[in-house]
Design a protein around this motif. Structure first.
Motif, PDB file in Angstrom:
ATOM      1  N   VAL A   1       4.484 -31.095  11.016  1.00  0.00           N
ATOM      2  CA  VAL A   1       5.223 -29.842  11.197  1.00  0.00           C
ATOM      3  C   VAL A   1       5.787 -29.842  12.614  1.00  0.00           C
ATOM      4  O   VAL A   1       5.105 -29.534  13.582  1.00  0.00           O
ATOM      5  CB  VAL A   1       4.320 -28.619  10.970  1.00  0.00           C
ATOM      6  CG1 VAL A   1       5.143 -27.329  11.088  1.00  0.00           C
ATOM      7  CG2 VAL A   1       3.655 -28.688   9.602  1.00  0.00           C
TER       8      VAL A   1
ATOM      9  N   LEU B   1       9.155 -26.659   4.333  1.00  0.00           N
ATOM     10  CA  LEU B   1       7.768 -26.449   4.751  1.00  0.00           C
ATOM     11  C   LEU B   1       6.845 -26.218   3.557  1.00  0.00           C
ATOM     12  O   LEU B   1       5.707 -26.702   3.534  1.00  0.00           O
ATOM     13  CB  LEU B   1       7.690 -25.273   5.731  1.00  0.00           C
ATOM     14  CG  LEU B   1       6.309 -24.994   6.337  1.00  0.00           C
ATOM     15  CD1 LEU B   1       5.749 -26.218   7.041  1.00  0.00           C
ATOM     16  CD2 LEU B   1       6.395 -23.813   7.311  1.00  0.00           C
TER      17      LEU B   1
ATOM     18  N   LEU C   1       3.455 -28.404   2.810  1.00  0.00           N
ATOM     19  CA  LEU C   1       2.119 -27.821   2.742  1.00  0.00           C
ATOM     20  C   LEU C   1       1.464 -28.076   1.395  1.00  0.00           C
ATOM     21  O   LEU C   1       0.252 -28.326   1.316  1.00  0.00           O
ATOM     22  CB  LEU C   1       2.184 -26.324   3.033  1.00  0.00           C
ATOM     23  CG  LEU C   1       2.643 -25.943   4.445  1.00  0.00           C
ATOM     24  CD1 LEU C   1       2.792 -24.437   4.569  1.00  0.00           C
ATOM     25  CD2 LEU C   1       1.679 -26.475   5.507  1.00  0.00           C
TER      26      LEU C   1
ATOM     27  N   LEU D   1       0.239 -30.196  13.329  1.00  0.00           N
ATOM     28  CA  LEU D   1       1.172 -29.252  13.945  1.00  0.00           C
ATOM     29  C   LEU D   1       1.717 -29.801  15.258  1.00  0.00           C
ATOM     30  O   LEU D   1       0.948 -30.220  16.130  1.00  0.00           O
ATOM     31  CB  LEU D   1       0.443 -27.927  14.194  1.00  0.00           C
ATOM     32  CG  LEU D   1       1.276 -26.690  14.511  1.00  0.00           C
ATOM     33  CD1 LEU D   1       2.213 -26.354  13.366  1.00  0.00           C
ATOM     34  CD2 LEU D   1       0.355 -25.502  14.796  1.00  0.00           C
TER      35      LEU D   1
ATOM     36  N   THR E   1       7.743 -19.099  17.138  1.00  0.00           N
ATOM     37  CA  THR E   1       6.623 -19.832  16.542  1.00  0.00           C
ATOM     38  C   THR E   1       5.279 -19.150  16.737  1.00  0.00           C
ATOM     39  O   THR E   1       4.307 -19.513  16.063  1.00  0.00           O
ATOM     40  CB  THR E   1       6.528 -21.252  17.120  1.00  0.00           C
ATOM     41  OG1 THR E   1       6.271 -21.173  18.542  1.00  0.00           O
ATOM     42  CG2 THR E   1       7.819 -22.033  16.884  1.00  0.00           C
TER      43      THR E   1
ATOM     44  N   SER F   1       3.076 -18.114  13.829  1.00  0.00           N
ATOM     45  CA  SER F   1       3.900 -18.397  12.649  1.00  0.00           C
ATOM     46  C   SER F   1       3.131 -19.183  11.589  1.00  0.00           C
ATOM     47  O   SER F   1       3.428 -19.083  10.397  1.00  0.00           O
ATOM     48  CB  SER F   1       5.162 -19.162  13.049  1.00  0.00           C
ATOM     49  OG  SER F   1       4.841 -20.418  13.621  1.00  0.00           O
ATOM     50  N   PHE F   2       2.137 -19.966  12.003  1.00  0.00           N
ATOM     51  CA  PHE F   2       1.329 -20.692  11.027  1.00  0.00           C
ATOM     52  C   PHE F   2       0.173 -19.775  10.650  1.00  0.00           C
ATOM     53  O   PHE F   2      -0.933 -19.872  11.170  1.00  0.00           O
ATOM     54  CB  PHE F   2       0.829 -22.022  11.599  1.00  0.00           C
ATOM     55  CG  PHE F   2       0.516 -23.032  10.533  1.00  0.00           C
ATOM     56  CD1 PHE F   2       1.498 -23.907  10.082  1.00  0.00           C
ATOM     57  CD2 PHE F   2      -0.737 -23.086   9.950  1.00  0.00           C
ATOM     58  CE1 PHE F   2       1.220 -24.834   9.081  1.00  0.00           C
ATOM     59  CE2 PHE F   2      -1.024 -24.007   8.959  1.00  0.00           C
ATOM     60  CZ  PHE F   2      -0.040 -24.874   8.520  1.00  0.00           C
TER      61      PHE F   2
ATOM     62  N   LYS G   1       0.750 -19.470   5.265  1.00  0.00           N
ATOM     63  CA  LYS G   1       0.981 -20.914   5.363  1.00  0.00           C
ATOM     64  C   LYS G   1      -0.302 -21.670   5.029  1.00  0.00           C
ATOM     65  O   LYS G   1      -0.282 -22.667   4.297  1.00  0.00           O
ATOM     66  CB  LYS G   1       1.443 -21.277   6.774  1.00  0.00           C
ATOM     67  CG  LYS G   1       2.697 -20.566   7.260  1.00  0.00           C
ATOM     68  CD  LYS G   1       3.918 -21.022   6.533  1.00  0.00           C
ATOM     69  CE  LYS G   1       5.188 -20.544   7.221  1.00  0.00           C
ATOM     70  NZ  LYS G   1       5.236 -19.087   7.450  1.00  0.00           N
TER      71      LYS G   1
ATOM     72  N   ASN H   1      -4.417 -29.558  14.978  1.00  0.00           N
ATOM     73  CA  ASN H   1      -3.565 -28.848  15.939  1.00  0.00           C
ATOM     74  C   ASN H   1      -3.796 -29.374  17.347  1.00  0.00           C
ATOM     75  O   ASN H   1      -4.811 -29.103  17.980  1.00  0.00           O
ATOM     76  CB  ASN H   1      -3.829 -27.345  15.905  1.00  0.00           C
ATOM     77  CG  ASN H   1      -2.824 -26.573  16.765  1.00  0.00           C
ATOM     78  OD1 ASN H   1      -1.877 -27.147  17.297  1.00  0.00           O
ATOM     79  ND2 ASN H   1      -3.032 -25.277  16.900  1.00  0.00           N
TER      80      ASN H   1
ATOM     81  N   VAL I   1      -1.005 -20.589  15.705  1.00  0.00           N
ATOM     82  CA  VAL I   1      -1.798 -20.490  14.487  1.00  0.00           C
ATOM     83  C   VAL I   1      -2.541 -19.154  14.422  1.00  0.00           C
ATOM     84  O   VAL I   1      -3.021 -18.643  15.441  1.00  0.00           O
ATOM     85  CB  VAL I   1      -2.820 -21.654  14.429  1.00  0.00           C
ATOM     86  CG1 VAL I   1      -3.680 -21.577  13.174  1.00  0.00           C
ATOM     87  CG2 VAL I   1      -2.088 -22.989  14.496  1.00  0.00           C
TER      88      VAL I   1
END
Length: 318
Positions: A151, A192, A196, A204, A212, A215-216, A220, A232, A239
């Motif tokens: 991502v 996306l 996923l 990520l 952003t 945003s996760f 998601k 991450n 996140v």
């Protein structure tokens, strides 16, 4: 012109002076400090009279920048600049330059390392040996044959994708704008949702900005496969980490490798992710290698020299 380095750069004091020498020989004064501080008053004292301030990942808040009337340029020895009060920089016309690229190798390698740690239960294996245990319950999984979703297919994401591909994985990528470098590396750009739904490992690699941040989120995470692993090494604040912890606890995803959090370590003992199962943590070290520290110091001093010469490099859009 006075230049102030407000925090250490992870290299020797001798190397700092060596890199600063051309600036001093050009008639500029240079001061450096070998300790970190987040105290605004102390940061203001250290930067007093400076036209150029050099930092790494230490916050540079608005009150400090406003207290420095001579400040014209901020050199950031980091890729992200979200720890600098950019609104004040815009108001004042202060140039901000970063060191993009210095840690691409380091971050990509830790990304793969965390994925291996989670899939092969390295921490649990270490604990078993130290506790006089066996390999019972430690059957792992391989990267080869898996689908990895990247991502954010910038330089770091693309490099990580290449590494996963070398292990024999199929690599998918998502970005607002397809990166030709990523495509040339064999990364298949998809939307996306597809990434996923299909990925066994989701990694990520987005910058932190207004678009952003968080945003996760839970939505998601809910689209990921129940046996998927989340990595991450980008920014924790991208996140919804409470939602991630809940998904891990409820077994809706299989595991996670996390290097970044909502705040810099030390992390509060009550932080939800710390209680989640099948997780591996590192204290924001993805960028932190000897080689990366050496590279970023060269880039940062080069940014100052270029700006002083009227040919600025690595200027960040504000």
């Amino acid at each position: 012109m006075h230049i102030a380095l407000l925090e250490p750069l992870g290299i020797s004091a001798e190397r700092v002076q060596e890199l600063a020498r051309p600036l001093m020989e050009a008639g500029h004064s240079f001061t450096s400090f070998d300790t970190k501080t987040t105290d605004p008053a102390e940061l203001t004292r250290r930067a007093a009279g400076a036209e150029v301030v050099m930092i790494a990942n230490n916050p540079l808040p608005a009150e400090v920048i406003r207290a420095l009337p001579d400040l014209k340029m901020i050199a950031v020895a980091f890729t992200g600049i979200d720890h600098v009060a950019l609104d004040v920089c815009r108001e004042r016309g202060i140039t901000v330059c970063n060191c993009a690229g210095y840690s691409d190798v380091a971050v990509a390698e830790l990304t793969v390392g965390l994925a291996i740690d989670v899939l092969r239960q390295v921490a649990a294996g270490d604990a078993a040996v130290r506790g006089c245990g066996t390999n019972a319950g430690l059957t792992g999984r391989e990267i080869a044959g898996k689908t990895v979703g990247i991502v954010g297919t910038g330089h770091i994401g693309t490099r990580a994708g290449r590494l996963f591909s070398a292990f024999g994985a199929r690599v998918l990528g998502y970005a607002r704008h397809e990166n030709p470098e990523a495509t040339a590396a064999g990364i298949e750009h998809v939307d996306l949702e597809t990434l996923l739904h299909e990925s066994d490992i989701v990694s990520l690699h987005l910058p932190l900005n207004d678009a952003t941040r968080k945003s996760f989120d839970a939505d998601k995470i809910a689209q990921m496969k129940p046996d998927a692993v989340f990595i991450n090494c980008a920014r924790g604040a991208i996140v919804g980490n409470d939602a991630l912890a809940q998904a891990l606890t409820e077994g809706r995803i299989a595991g996670a490798g996390i290097d970044v959090f909502d705040a810099e370590p030390p992390i509060d003992a009550d932080y939800a992710l710390l209680k989640a199962p099948n997780t591996i943590f590192t204290p924001h070290v993805a960028f932190l290698t000897e080689e990366a520290m050496a590279r970023r110091a060269v880039i940062e001093f080069g940014n100052v020299s270029a700006w002083a010469a009227g040919t600025p490099e690595n200027v960040c859009p504000l």
